[in-house]
Write an enzyme that holds these catalytic residues in place. Structure first.
Site, PDB file in Angstrom:
ATOM      1  N   TYR A 169       0.843  -1.211   0.000  1.00 54.50           N
ATOM      2  CA  TYR A 169       0.000   0.000   0.000  1.00 54.50           C
ATOM      3  C   TYR A 169       0.877   1.258   0.000  1.00 54.50           C
ATOM      4  O   TYR A 169       0.647   2.196  -0.765  1.00 54.50           O
ATOM      5  CB  TYR A 169      -0.888  -0.053   1.241  1.00 54.50           C
ATOM      6  N   LYS A 173       1.057   4.072  -2.836  1.00 53.19           N
ATOM      7  CA  LYS A 173       0.716   5.465  -2.534  1.00 53.19           C
ATOM      8  C   LYS A 173       1.888   6.403  -2.834  1.00 53.19           C
ATOM      9  O   LYS A 173       1.679   7.552  -3.226  1.00 53.19           O
ATOM     10  CB  LYS A 173       0.276   5.586  -1.072  1.00 53.19           C
TER      11      LYS A 173
END
Ligand SMILES: NC(=O)c1ccc[n+]([C@@H]2O[C@H](COP(=O)([O-])OP(=O)(O)OC[C@H]3O[C@@H](n4cnc5c(N)ncnc54)[C@H](O)[C@@H]3O)[C@@H](O)[C@H]2O)c1
Length: 304
Positions: A169, A173
């Site tokens: 993640y 990001k």
């Protein structure tokens, strides 16, 4: 009607929002429609970890918007494919005649420590967040270039700076921040802007955040997105904004902070001797981890 003279900040604009069936995306779609935009509500309708798709989720938000007198159409494609990304932009053009902004909110989570993370936990997270922002930006870019206007918004997270149990993640990001900055640079001469939001808001996804964090609502994030899509923010580009409740903050731009030089190539011994001249930059998450470890050892709850 008395309200007829009130012009919303997005009147006449057409905006596509991905992941708009729930949480922050839903709040953005509803707020954009209330500000006068016609909205493509995209949502693949999946579980937090990206499984069991259903088109009902996007349809429900379109129902809410139209019931309130707004204009919206549903799109239940996945943003992870080029066809999915293209269908979202195409649907805006087919349904409403143009596209002025793309807002990429869709996301999933598959948390795991790095030493246990499988390919099946890495690939779909990168595909949904990072590629899923690219597919939509890519479809909108030629149109924005041609019309010499347009806004791209990516959704990052404070976790882009580092994350203990979400390397997938965090990497996705961080990639989105770089993609957005590159879009800002590459599309600058065409009058197109690109910015990132790092939200903090109560949703099914943030329900999995392991420690307590002061947290606003999805509806608190929406006005900043609408502002960035509006003509008020014409010259705003290449930025990352945290939005949490009533707090808006801007992140710095990455740049070198110190250097050391010599003529020619360094030896390892020379580097070891002079290393403190460049040294290390503090990494905030490490300080927090130390705090948490100390608190755990003394049996106390760490400061939030
Ligand atoms: N909630 C927070 O505090 C927080 C913090 C940091 C970042 N974010 C980011 O904000 C965004 C929205 O998060 P949220 O909290 O509203 O989550 P959420 O789970 O409530 O909503 C995400 C939506 O994305 C949809 N989606 C997932 N995969 C998709 C795909 N392939 N194609 C299209 N749609 C898909 C889901 O069906 C879901 O409706 C995410 O990108 C998330 O990473 C949220």
């Amino acid at each position: 009607m008395e309200d007829e003279d009130v012009v919303g900040a997005l009147e006449g604009k057409v905006i596509a929002v991905t992941g708009a069936g729930r949480g922050i995306g839903r709040a953005v779609a509803i707020a954009a429609a209330a500000e006068g935009a016609a909205v493509v509500v995209n949502d693949y309708g999946v579980s937090v970890d990206g499984k069991e798709p259903t088109s009902e989720v996007a349809d429900a938000v379109v129902g809410e918007i139209t019931a309130a007198g707004g204009r919206a159409v549903a799109n239940a494609q996945s943003v992870t494919t080029m066809e999915g990304g293209a269908s979202i932009v195409q649907q805006a053009v087919d349904s409403f005649g143009r596209i002025d902004a793309v807002v990429c909110v869709a996301g999933i989570l598959r948390e795991r420590m790095l030493f246990n993370m499988s390919e099946d936990e890495w690939d779909p997270v990168i595909a949904t967040h990072l590629k899923g922002t690219f597919t939509v930006f890519r479809a909108a870019a030629p149109i924005f270039r041609e019309q010499k206007s347009g806004t791209m918004i990516g959704f990052t997270s404070g976790a882009f700076a580092a994350s203990v149990a979400q390397a997938n993640y965090s990497a996705a990001k961080g990639g989105i921040v770089s993609l957005v900055r590159s879009a800002a640079a590459g599309m600058y001469k065409y009058g197109v802007t690109a910015n990132c939001i790092a939200p903090v808001a109560r949703s099914r996804m943030s329900g999995q955040v392991p420690f307590g964090l002061e947290m606003g609502e999805p509806e608190d994030v929406a006005p900043m997105v609408c502002f960035l899509c509006s003509d008020h923010a014409r010259g705003v580009t290449g930025q990352v904004y945290t939005v949490n409740g009533g707090r808006v903050a801007v992140w710095n731009q990455p740049h070198e902070v110190r250097e050391m030089r010599k003529d020619g190539r360094w030896t390892v011994e020379e580097l070891a001797a002079r290393f403190p001249e460049v040294g290390q930059e503090p990494m905030p998450i490490l300080d927090r981890l130390k705090e948490m470890e100390a608190a755990a050892r003394s049996g106390q709850k760490p400061n939030q």
